[in-house]
Motif scaffolding. Structure first.
Motif, PDB file in Angstrom:
ATOM      1  N   VAL A 151       1.789 -10.404   6.380  1.00  0.00           N
ATOM      2  CA  VAL A 151       1.435  -8.997   6.496  1.00  0.00           C
ATOM      3  C   VAL A 151       2.742  -8.236   6.686  1.00  0.00           C
ATOM      4  O   VAL A 151       3.564  -8.604   7.521  1.00  0.00           O
TER       5      VAL A 151
ATOM      6  N   TYR B   8      -3.278  -2.248   5.960  1.00  0.00           N
ATOM      7  CA  TYR B   8      -3.790  -3.269   6.857  1.00  0.00           C
ATOM      8  C   TYR B   8      -4.805  -2.632   7.799  1.00  0.00           C
ATOM      9  O   TYR B   8      -4.587  -1.526   8.203  1.00  0.00           O
ATOM     10  N   THR B  12      -2.622  -5.741   2.876  1.00  0.00           N
ATOM     11  CA  THR B  12      -1.715  -6.642   3.602  1.00  0.00           C
ATOM     12  C   THR B  12      -0.406  -5.971   4.008  1.00  0.00           C
ATOM     13  O   THR B  12       0.537  -6.656   4.382  1.00  0.00           O
TER      14      THR B  12
END
Lengths: 159, 232
Positions: A151, B8, B12
């Motif tokens: 992420v 997010y 991502t």
């Protein structure tokens, strides 16, 4: 074969391209060139792709960032830009690409647009999504390793 | 020019990471479609010099549940987006004044026609040209996406329906600079002006809605306080 006289040689333009991917991605010149030709073939068709040429020169990629020079026939830079924009993954890893600039010679291209990004990243641990996780940081960009993959965040998310 | 991203936890990349890349690509603003995203818009704007617009993209299976969400979220966000994808949803979205943008009208079973195009123009609902599948899929899926975009473009031109353009990235790696999007658009039959207008439209919408949400606004053309030249 004897090379062509200067006045009938093809004229080229060189695109300075910056590449970005996940910290553990491994991209080499061959795979990048293959994906680029696929992208061009799919978007521009075989004739358009042949016209644009799109040869990858001086490729470098490490630690999730890289840069390269792509040779394009003069007058075909717009289709080349479009084909490049459609390159979104190499070997299944998502890839970000951007044209920094266009030059008439490789040397001008390198001097003007390339070689300015910071290399290498720091490995550290950050608290993200209620847990301590390994992360890679460069400048203020941080890639946090999660069970599902990376992420991407920045320092602002940890302040 | 603005781009609308999914951040997010749905995408991502966090909002700030999207903002960092978008700012370096030359965007003036970023529309955040994700309702659950946790971010400090002001801190991000200060750091990267880019305008952050909070939006909500409503995804539901039928117009009834969308209708409930529209009521819930309209007052809480700057931009309200409704994801299309079925004929019933498309129709509901373009006929609702409170909706700002109908996203992905041609995805899945969704379709668009002259009635919807006219309704969208009347109700001021922007339809989205979603470049995501054009950039990131190939083969049959991409052919269908292109076919959808072409049909939508022809209708939009005919009925002067307002529209927005987005590459709908879910990670900052899938953001593309405006010039790249214009180049792709030109390859698939759009004009450079169309793409530019579509990218700027997000910003115009956000500015309009912010003005409407401000205390001095009463109704279009009527504001409280002293009249200034730019209120006209």
């Amino acid at each position: 074969m004897k090379h062509l006289p200067k006045y009938i040689r093809p004229r080229w333009r060189y695109l300075a391209v910056e590449i970005e991917s996940t910290p553990d991605a491994e991209i080499d010149r061959g795979t990048f060139q293959r994906e680029l030709w696929y992208a061009a073939g799919n978007l521009l068709g075989d004739p358009g792709s042949a016209d644009a040429d799109l040869t990858v020169y001086s490729f470098s990629f490490a630690d999730g960032i890289g840069e390269t020079i792509i040779r394009v026939r003069r007058g075909e830079t717009d289709p080349a830009r479009a084909a490049l924009a459609c390159l979104t993954a190499v070997d299944g890893e998502p890839v970000g690409v951007r044209v920094r600039g266009i030059s008439g010679t490789v040397r001008a291209c390198e001097e003007r647009y390339l070689g300015r990004r910071t290399r290498g990243f720091q490995q550290r641990h950050v608290v993200f999504a209620d847990a301590d996780r390994p992360a890679f940081s460069r400048d203020d960009a941080v890639a946090v390793s999660m069970p599902t993959g990376f992420v991407s965040a920045t320092e602002l998310d940890f302040e | 020019m603005y781009e609308a991203v999914t951040a997010y936890p749905v995408g991502t990349s966090t909002v700030s990471r999207h903002a960092k890349t978008a700012a370096s690509y030359g965007y003036n603003g970023l529309v955040v479609r994700t309702r659950d995203a946790d971010y400090d818009a002001e801190a991000i704007s200060d750091r990267y010099g880019i305008d952050i617009v909070d939006a909500v993209e409503i995804t539901a299976d039928n117009p009834d549940s969308v209708s409930g969400s529209v009521g819930n979220f309209r007052a809480k966000c700057t931009l309200l987006l409704v994801r299309g994808g079925t004929n019933a949803l498309n129709r509901y979205a373009v006929e609702t004044d409170r909706v700002d943008v109908l996203t992905r009208p041609m995805a899945g079973d969704g379709n668009f026609n002259h009635v919807l195009a006219r309704a969208a123009a009347t109700h001021g609902v922007r339809v989205e040209f979603d470049f995501g599948p054009v950039l990131r899929s190939s083969g049959g899926q991409r052919v269908q996406a292109l076919r959808g975009l072409r049909k939508l473009r022809e209708l939009v031109e005919q009925y002067e329906t307002p529209y927005v353009v987005s590459a709908s990235p879910t990670t900052h790696l899938w953001l593309r600079a405006p010039r790249e999007l214009i180049a792709v658009g030109e390859q698939i039959g759009f004009s450079a002006e169309q793409i530019e207008t579509g990218l700027k439209e997000w910003g115009r919408l956000a500015a309009r809605n912010r003005k409407r949400a401000s205390d001095s606004f009463i109704e279009p053309g009527v504001t409280r306080g002293r009249n200034t030249a730019d209120d006209q």
